[in-house]
Design an enzyme around this catalytic site. Structure first.
Site, PDB file in Angstrom:
ATOM      1  N   SER A   7       0.867  -1.177   0.000  1.00  0.00           N
ATOM      2  CA  SER A   7       0.000   0.000   0.000  1.00  0.00           C
ATOM      3  C   SER A   7       0.905   1.227   0.000  1.00  0.00           C
ATOM      4  CB  SER A   7      -0.919  -0.079   1.215  1.00  0.00           C
ATOM      5  OG  SER A   7      -1.905   0.906   1.156  1.00  0.00           O
ATOM      6  N   HIS A  34      -3.089  -1.242  -3.112  1.00  0.00           N
ATOM      7  CA  HIS A  34      -4.253  -0.403  -2.818  1.00  0.00           C
ATOM      8  C   HIS A  34      -4.180   0.824  -3.711  1.00  0.00           C
ATOM      9  CE1 HIS A  34      -4.445  -2.134   1.527  1.00  0.00           C
ATOM     10  NE2 HIS A  34      -4.894  -2.964   0.629  1.00  0.00           N
ATOM     11  N   ASP A 127      -3.930  -4.709   6.251  1.00  0.00           N
ATOM     12  CA  ASP A 127      -4.293  -5.674   5.220  1.00  0.00           C
ATOM     13  C   ASP A 127      -3.057  -6.530   4.893  1.00  0.00           C
ATOM     14  OD1 ASP A 127      -5.925  -6.899   3.367  1.00  0.00           O
ATOM     15  OD2 ASP A 127      -5.605  -5.390   1.813  1.00  0.00           O
TER      16      ASP A 127
END
Lengths: 182, 277
Positions: A7, A34, A127
């Site tokens: 991310s 992401h 995540d």
């Protein structure tokens, strides 16, 4: 199969890793980052400028071919239908994310078992941590970018807090690790 | 519900469950994408806090009310109004002018879920002055989702996003003129739904029921395997008039299906095809 998830702060590392893969590197690589769902999806085009490998943004039921780098499309979860194709899914966000790294890691583990390597890079949310544990429980290999080196340490740090990784590596070590897989 | 359950589900488990459902209730999930189906089942076990896979199988076989809930959860109803504004801009600018030439317009929203897309289309047709001579069929296999769609009541919290989508898709009116705000909900103008027919239809088992000039089926095929995708695309082909349009989701494609040679993608990367043979 190699899956690289990340991310915030991970893009430069992805550029570095793909940029150093030789043209004959034939293990398929999937990139789960992401991204802003409203943004136009230019990530695949951008990555293609950094590597000699073929880069494709996934469409539903896209076949998996050797020597290709696949990019998860924004605003879908990417799953593995079987060993030879992807499948997309537009269900609820997981960890406030779609694509979610957890979702893709887990699906990869279901399909590839011990023939899977998952690499988790920099990021500002948790995540990927649960997915990495699932991968390990299915005999896959988990690699976490060293929090000391990662631009945003939260994501790799959470992964290490929530479970163990097989390897915690700096980016040059991740590169060596990937090259040894071929 | 981010934390998935620790219950391990094997491929054989899934096959047994799919057989149970087919025998007991007639729904056939055998050609659904295994990867997505597995996620739905894992999610169900988590949100219902089931203790084992066997418990799920037992309840599915014996409790019709519980099974209704299972259907609701298996079918993904995540949707929004005017999702992908660039897509709707093309519908507005390139497709609606063609539809305008027909004396009577028939549109099918296959897999309409809770109806956000069919209301979006009704708005576009109304603004083009065509809604009075249009009929929009909105079908889904999930009765609970259809019931919501029929009401035309959506969370007020979404309206800011939908209004933004509307403007990005070329809308020039005041989007809030299409609904009445009531506490936390936006109730859409019944003049929009007057021309919508909601009906239960299962793409897996049911047949073509009419012919259309435009079929929407966006982000539904992704939940099917390739065989079923091909069968459903055949069903659409049988239901589409010559020169009609087929609109799929942004990451869906007809290129691997048997109907592909009869269709031409109309514009750039948007997933809209025209039937040319």
């Amino acid at each position: 199969m190699i899956i690289i998830g990340g991310s915030a702060g991970s893009l430069q590392v992805v550029f570095y890793l793909l940029g150093n893969c030789p043209p004959d590197f034939d293990i398929p690589i999937l990139i789960v980052l992401h991204r802003d769902p409203q943004g136009i999806s230019r990530l695949a085009e951008l990555l293609a400028t950094k590597t000699t490998l073929t880069v494709k943004e996934i469409e539903d039921k896209e076949p998996i071919e050797k020597g290709c780098v696949y990019v998860c499309p924004p605003d879908y979860h990417t799953l593995f239908e079987d060993e030879s194709s992807f499948s997309l899914d537009y269900s609820e966000k997981i960890n406030f994310s779609r694509p979610s790294i957890d979702v893709t890691f887990r699906s990869g583990a279901d399909v590839f078992g011990n023939r899977l390597v998952c690499i988790l890079l920099s990021g500002a949310n948790a995540d990927g941590a649960d997915g990495l544990n699932y991968v390990r429980s299915h005999s896959g290999i988990s690699v976490v970018h060293s929090p000391e080196e990662a631009e945003v340490r939260y994501m790799p740090e959470q992964a290490l807090l929530q479970g163990k990784a097989d390897h915690v590596l700096r980016k040059d070590e991740i590169m060596q690790f990937i090259l040894r897989l071929a | 519900m981010d934390k998935p359950s620790d219950i391990q589900i094997t491929e054989e488990d899934l096959t047994l469950l799919i057989n149970d459902i087919h025998l007991t209730h007639g729904y056939d999930f055998s050609d659904y994408s295994r990867a997505s189906f597995r996620r739905r089942i894992e999610r169900l076990i988590t949100i219902d806090q089931l203790s084992s896979f066997a418990e799920l199988r037992y309840r599915v076989r014996t409790d019709p009310a519980y099974f209704a809930h299972v259907v609701e959860e298996i079918s993904v109803t995540v949707t929004e109004m005017l999702r992908d504004p660039a897509f709707y801009k093309i519908v507005r600018n390139n497709i609606i002018p063609v539809l305008a030439t027909y004396p009577f317009i028939k549109v099918w929203h296959a897999g309409c879920a809770t109806g956000e897309e069919v209301y979006s289309m009704a708005i576009l047709l109304k603004e083009a002055g065509l809604l009075h001579k249009s009929l929009l069929y909105a079908t889904d296999m999930n009765p609970a989702a259809l019931a919501k769609a029929r009401k035309g009541i959506f969370p007020l919290s979404q309206m800011q996003q939908y209004s933004r989508n509307y403007m990005l898709a070329g809308g020039t009116q005041d989007f809030s003129s299409y609904y009445t705000a009531n506490y936390h909900f936006a109730s859409f103008d019944s003049r929009l739904s007057e021309k919508i027919i909601f009906a239960q239809h299962n793409l897996v088992t049911d047949f073509s029921f009419n012919s259309f000039q435009l079929i929407f089926c966006r982000n539904v095929l992704i939940y099917f395997n390739k065989d079923l995708q091909n069968r459903v695309l055949k069903l659409f082909d049988d239901s589409l008039e010559f020169n009609g349009f087929l609109a799929l989701g942004t990451k869906e494609n007809i290129r691997f299906s048997s109907i592909a040679p009869n269709y031409k993608q109309i514009i750039g990367r948007e997933k809209i095809w025209r039937k040319i043979k």
